[in-house]
Design an enzyme around this catalytic site. Structure first.
Site, PDB file in Angstrom:
ATOM      1  N   GLU A 120      15.422  -6.383  -0.194  1.00  6.92           N
ATOM      2  CA  GLU A 120      16.543  -7.246   0.189  1.00  6.92           C
ATOM      3  C   GLU A 120      17.817  -6.844  -0.542  1.00  6.92           C
ATOM      4  O   GLU A 120      18.500  -7.664  -1.154  1.00  6.92           O
ATOM      5  CB  GLU A 120      16.209  -8.725  -0.040  1.00  6.92           C
ATOM      6  CG  GLU A 120      17.010  -9.629   0.882  1.00  6.92           C
ATOM      7  CD  GLU A 120      16.576 -11.090   0.871  1.00  6.92           C
ATOM      8  OE1 GLU A 120      17.196 -11.864   1.616  1.00  6.92           O
ATOM      9  OE2 GLU A 120      15.641 -11.444   0.119  1.00  6.92           O
ATOM     10  N   TYR A 163       9.567  -4.537   2.472  1.00  6.81           N
ATOM     11  CA  TYR A 163      10.091  -5.892   2.573  1.00  6.81           C
ATOM     12  C   TYR A 163       9.603  -6.460   3.902  1.00  6.81           C
ATOM     13  O   TYR A 163      10.170  -6.192   4.959  1.00  6.81           O
ATOM     14  CB  TYR A 163      11.616  -5.869   2.481  1.00  6.81           C
ATOM     15  CG  TYR A 163      12.270  -7.230   2.622  1.00  6.81           C
ATOM     16  CD1 TYR A 163      11.679  -8.372   2.114  1.00  6.81           C
ATOM     17  CD2 TYR A 163      13.502  -7.359   3.256  1.00  6.81           C
ATOM     18  CE1 TYR A 163      12.277  -9.609   2.231  1.00  6.81           C
ATOM     19  CE2 TYR A 163      14.125  -8.590   3.380  1.00  6.81           C
ATOM     20  CZ  TYR A 163      13.502  -9.713   2.871  1.00  6.81           C
ATOM     21  OH  TYR A 163      14.104 -10.942   2.995  1.00  6.81           O
ATOM     22  N   ASP A 210       8.148  -7.615  -1.516  1.00  3.98           N
ATOM     23  CA  ASP A 210       8.108  -8.994  -1.065  1.00  3.98           C
ATOM     24  C   ASP A 210       7.342  -9.009   0.244  1.00  3.98           C
ATOM     25  O   ASP A 210       7.869  -8.619   1.283  1.00  3.98           O
ATOM     26  CB  ASP A 210       9.541  -9.508  -0.898  1.00  3.98           C
ATOM     27  CG  ASP A 210       9.601 -10.913  -0.324  1.00  3.98           C
ATOM     28  OD1 ASP A 210       8.533 -11.515  -0.078  1.00  3.98           O
ATOM     29  OD2 ASP A 210      10.723 -11.407  -0.114  1.00  3.98           O
ATOM     30  N   ASN A 214       6.167 -11.732   1.645  1.00  3.41           N
ATOM     31  CA  ASN A 214       6.439 -12.999   2.332  1.00  3.41           C
ATOM     32  C   ASN A 214       5.166 -13.727   2.754  1.00  3.41           C
ATOM     33  O   ASN A 214       5.098 -14.303   3.842  1.00  3.41           O
ATOM     34  CB  ASN A 214       7.366 -12.758   3.539  1.00  3.41           C
ATOM     35  CG  ASN A 214       8.825 -12.989   3.190  1.00  3.41           C
ATOM     36  OD1 ASN A 214       9.165 -13.991   2.557  1.00  3.41           O
ATOM     37  ND2 ASN A 214       9.685 -12.061   3.577  1.00  3.41           N
ATOM     38  N   ASP A 219      16.330 -15.199  -6.768  1.00  2.89           N
ATOM     39  CA  ASP A 219      15.341 -16.254  -6.569  1.00  2.89           C
ATOM     40  C   ASP A 219      13.917 -15.718  -6.704  1.00  2.89           C
ATOM     41  O   ASP A 219      12.956 -16.497  -6.738  1.00  2.89           O
ATOM     42  CB  ASP A 219      15.542 -16.966  -5.226  1.00  2.89           C
ATOM     43  CG  ASP A 219      15.627 -16.028  -4.037  1.00  2.89           C
ATOM     44  OD1 ASP A 219      15.718 -14.799  -4.236  1.00  2.89           O
ATOM     45  OD2 ASP A 219      15.617 -16.525  -2.892  1.00  2.89           O
TER      46      ASP A 219
END
Length: 255
Positions: free
Chosen positions: A35, A105, A144, A146, A241
């Protein structure tokens, strides 16, 4: 050797939040980012002694990945060879004599699961890609993903069931990836560790309450397991985050 993965939620933003100091402190052999949210020429990252590789999304300010490494690869591949996924800059693969390293990602299924079908197609294509590479030599991929795989991987599994990142479909897709000959390296070392996460919403003081999700991973093919020594989650590092996750290995480069 040390490998780091971090979803920075905007590389230009995190460069203003002590990224340089964090980068130097972690002192990784490979530093993988997700990201990055930038295009070529929008930021300069000063990393002396590192080779830099970026994969930019066609859409500005969206997605994107990068790898900074002390070790020049034999080959660099951007994407997985499927335009509908490669347009979003989600994958970089470095090939070395002994192994493949991939940063990824994974698409977020989004609000009301509007992209769940797209995300599942990505999962299937990415599994095929990693399985094909693992047939050639060991593979480790990070990023990541997700998805919180099991209830132990998020603070509030009951209330989040069927939300993006904790749907049955996403979790089953990750199980299929592991069943295809891969291992979640953190759970390999810490199968019962609770209350340790890698992402916290910016809302409702989630990080201060540790109401998080473990959605950032290092995943290794079974034929890579004998070289891994430890896995870590750097919950103390802020700036995004997400926090960085780490894999420690034996020497992957030397003769």
């Amino acid at each position: 050797m040390k490998l780091i993965s971090w979803n920075v939620n905007g590389l230009r933003a995190v460069l203003k939040k002590d990224f340089d100091a964090t980068f130097k402190t972690l002192d990784a052999d490979w530093f993988c980012l997700q990201e990055t949210k930038m295009q070529a020429g929008q930021a300069t990252v000063d990393t002396p002694g590192y080779y830099q590789y970026f994969n930019y999304a066609q859409r500005k300010g969206y997605s994107g990945t990068a790898i900074f490494t002390k070790h020049q690869p034999e080959q660099v591949t951007y994407g997985i060879g499927i335009p509908e996924f490669d347009d979003e800059g989600r994958v970089i693969t470095l090939e070395y004599p002994r192994f493949f390293l991939i940063t990824v990602y994974t698409p977020n299924s989004g609000s009301e699961l509007k992209r769940l079908d797209y995300r599942q197609r990505f999962d299937q294509a990415f599994q095929a890609y990693t399985t094909e590479l693992a047939a050639q030599k060991p593979v480790v991929y990070c990023g990541d993903l997700n998805v919180a795989h099991q209830p132990i991987d998020l603070k509030n599994p009951t209330s989040n069931h069927h939300n993006a990142g904790f749907t049955d479909e996403e979790r089953q897709d990750f199980t299929r990836q592991l069943d295809a000959g891969f291992v979640d390296t953190f759970r390999h070392f810490y199968p019962d560790q609770t209350d340790i996460y890698s992402w916290w919403s910016y809302r409702f003081g989630a990080r201060s309450r540790n109401a998080g999700w473990r959605i950032d991973y290092f995943v290794a093919s079974n034929n890579f397991i004998d070289v891994i020594e430890d896995a870590k989650i750097h919950t103390e590092i802020t700036g995004s985050d997400h926090c960085p996750v780490e894999l420690v290995t034996k020497d992957l480069i030397g003769d």
